[in-house]
Motif scaffolding. Structure first.
Motif, short mmCIF file in Angstrom:
data_model
loop_
_atom_site.label_atom_id
_atom_site.label_comp_id
_atom_site.label_asym_id
_atom_site.label_seq_id
_atom_site.Cartn_x
_atom_site.Cartn_y
_atom_site.Cartn_z
N ALA A 44 -4.72 -1.21 3.38
CA ALA A 44 -4.07 -1.57 2.12
C ALA A 44 -4.40 -0.54 1.05
O ALA A 44 -3.53 -0.09 0.30
N GLN A 81 -4.28 -9.21 -2.00
CA GLN A 81 -3.81 -7.99 -1.37
C GLN A 81 -2.76 -8.28 -0.30
O GLN A 81 -1.77 -7.58 -0.18
N ARG A 105 -2.43 2.76 1.62
CA ARG A 105 -1.02 2.74 1.25
C ARG A 105 -0.85 2.78 -0.27
O ARG A 105 0.09 3.35 -0.78
N GLU A 106 -1.78 2.14 -1.01
CA GLU A 106 -1.67 2.15 -2.46
C GLU A 106 -1.84 3.55 -3.02
O GLU A 106 -1.24 3.93 -4.01
N ARG A 140 0.72 -8.73 -1.58
CA ARG A 140 1.37 -7.51 -2.07
C ARG A 140 2.04 -6.71 -0.95
O ARG A 140 2.78 -5.77 -1.22
N GLU A 141 1.76 -7.08 0.31
CA GLU A 141 2.25 -6.31 1.45
C GLU A 141 3.71 -6.68 1.77
O GLU A 141 4.23 -7.69 1.29
N GLU A 142 4.33 -5.84 2.61
CA GLU A 142 5.67 -6.20 3.09
C GLU A 142 5.56 -7.43 4.00
O GLU A 142 4.48 -7.78 4.46
N ARG A 160 3.46 -7.59 7.46
CA ARG A 160 2.02 -7.35 7.26
C ARG A 160 1.40 -8.43 6.38
O ARG A 160 0.26 -8.82 6.56
N ARG A 161 2.14 -8.91 5.39
CA ARG A 161 1.66 -10.04 4.59
C ARG A 161 1.38 -11.24 5.49
O ARG A 161 0.35 -11.90 5.35
#
Length: 383
Positions: A377, A328, A380-381, A331-333, A336-337
């Motif tokens: 997360a 997960q 946002r999805e 997959r973030e920007e 945030r990743r």
């Protein structure tokens, strides 16, 4: 007392969530939370802990105590469901930040002033100034707080915001490296802030990446050359590794526990010896009372703990749990990743040096923070 209050709080959370399923929207939130990628491994791991109790040599009280400790994995989807609202998550972040800011301020003030309610009472720069619980728990939380401040500094839209949060991150780092004796904190901070910086700069340019790596090495060299607390603890660790005196030491006992855990795991590699089995097995092996008082409670390594008690199945489920957070996070920007994977780095480091999901303070921190990160997360999805 604090542990008992926390357990009461969890019980009331479960009760009111169940009531919400009947008369409110909690059932809908729970269904959404169960779709979160971290929920299946968390529930599977807790279920396996319960199943593994069937062949445990421990008595009922010991098994119940262990199940209660790992029950936070069962609560994780509920926490994610309760954090579906962005305003609620924001208040949680603000509450954690405020708590850590107070801890940071008191840590620095403790250099000059004594407080009756703090953990340590030894004034002077370069000494341990733990405020709550112990330096391991404070070190891992302060490490994540340092990463959060770095994240907010990058995210800030004003120059003063960047300066303020960047300064807070630096002061938190100094408190770990110079005002604490926790080697777990040293390692957790360095690796997490390195991962954070690496992932942020990877999205920019090769020059920024090289600068980050070089900066990390410079910080490590400066801290190692100037922090007396760090030097003393690293020297102590080396001496404990080389020692043959038989004295109970932090590193020596951990090496003994790892060796014992691997030996026991070979006897029942797949299923393990059963939930709460480690203390029973350890007491038959470590007959010296001084040693047993340290090494017979838990193996100070959550990976080894699961391997001994729940076998390769339990260890695989734990790895699945960690991988779900990593997937997960990836997959973030970029920013945030970096924050999510910095948190995962701290989680792994802590569980390699401590049984963090068995110890209440660290257990609550990692479970609740996982829920907070993963709930956002999921939100946002869906949006």
């Amino acid at each position: 007392m604090s542990v008992a209050l926390a357990n009461v709080g969890l019980l009331f959370t479960l009760i009111f969530w169940l009531l919400g399923c009947v008369w409110g929207s909690s059932l809908r939130d729970a269904r959404q939370a169960l779709s979160n990628r971290v929920a299946p491994p968390a529930l599977a791991l807790f279920a396996w802990v319960v199943v593994a109790a069937l062949w445990s040599p421990a008595d009922g009280g010991q098994i119940a105590g262990a199940v209660q400790k790992y029950s936070k994995f069962l609560m994780l989807p509920i926490f994610i469901g309760l954090l579906h609202d962005a305003a609620t998550r924001r208040r949680c972040w603000q509450g954690f930040a405020l708590a850590m800011l107070i801890t940071l301020v008191v840590t620095w003030l403790n250099v000059w002033f004594d407080f009756s309610w703090t953990r340590t009472h030894n004034q002077g720069f370069g000494r341990d100034h733990t405020v709550f619980k112990d330096y391991i728990a404070q070190g891992i939380m302060m490490s994540f707080f340092s990463c959060i401040c770095a994240y907010l500094a990058l995210k800030s839209r004003t120059r003063w915001g960047t300066i303020a949060w960047g300064s807070a991150s630096a002061l938190a780092a100094i408190s770990i490296l110079f005002l604490s004796s926790g080697r777990t904190g040293y390692l957790a901070w360095f690796l997490s802030i390195f991962v954070f910086g690496l992932l942020v700069t990877m999205a920019r340019s090769r020059t920024a990446l090289v600068t980050t790596v070089s900066g990390a090495l410079i910080v490590l060299a400066v801290a190692g050359g100037t922090s007396l607390a760090l030097q003393e603890r690293m020297t102590q660790a080396w001496n404990e590794v080389a020692s043959t005196s038989g004295e109970v030491t932090s590193v020596g006992s951990r090496m003994a526990m790892i060796g014992f855990s691997l030996e026991q795991a070979q006897e029942r590699p797949l299923l393990g010896h059963g939930t709460a089995a480690y203390p029973v097995l350890a007491k038959t092996h470590f007959v010296d009372p001084d040693w047993c008082s340290v090494v017979c409670v838990h193996p100070h390594n959550q990976f080894a703990f699961f391997l001994v008690e729940q076998g390769l199945i339990g260890l695989t489920l734990f790895a699945w749990f960690l991988l779900a957070i990593a997937r997960q996070g990836w997959r973030e920007e970029a920013r945030r990743r970096a924050l999510m994977l910095a948190f995962l780095t701290i989680l792994v480091v802590s569980n390699m040096t401590h049984s963090s999901f068995w110890l209440s303070t660290e257990n609550h921190f990692f479970i609740l923070m996982t829920a907070l990160l993963m709930a956002a997360a999921r939100h946002r999805e869906k949006s």
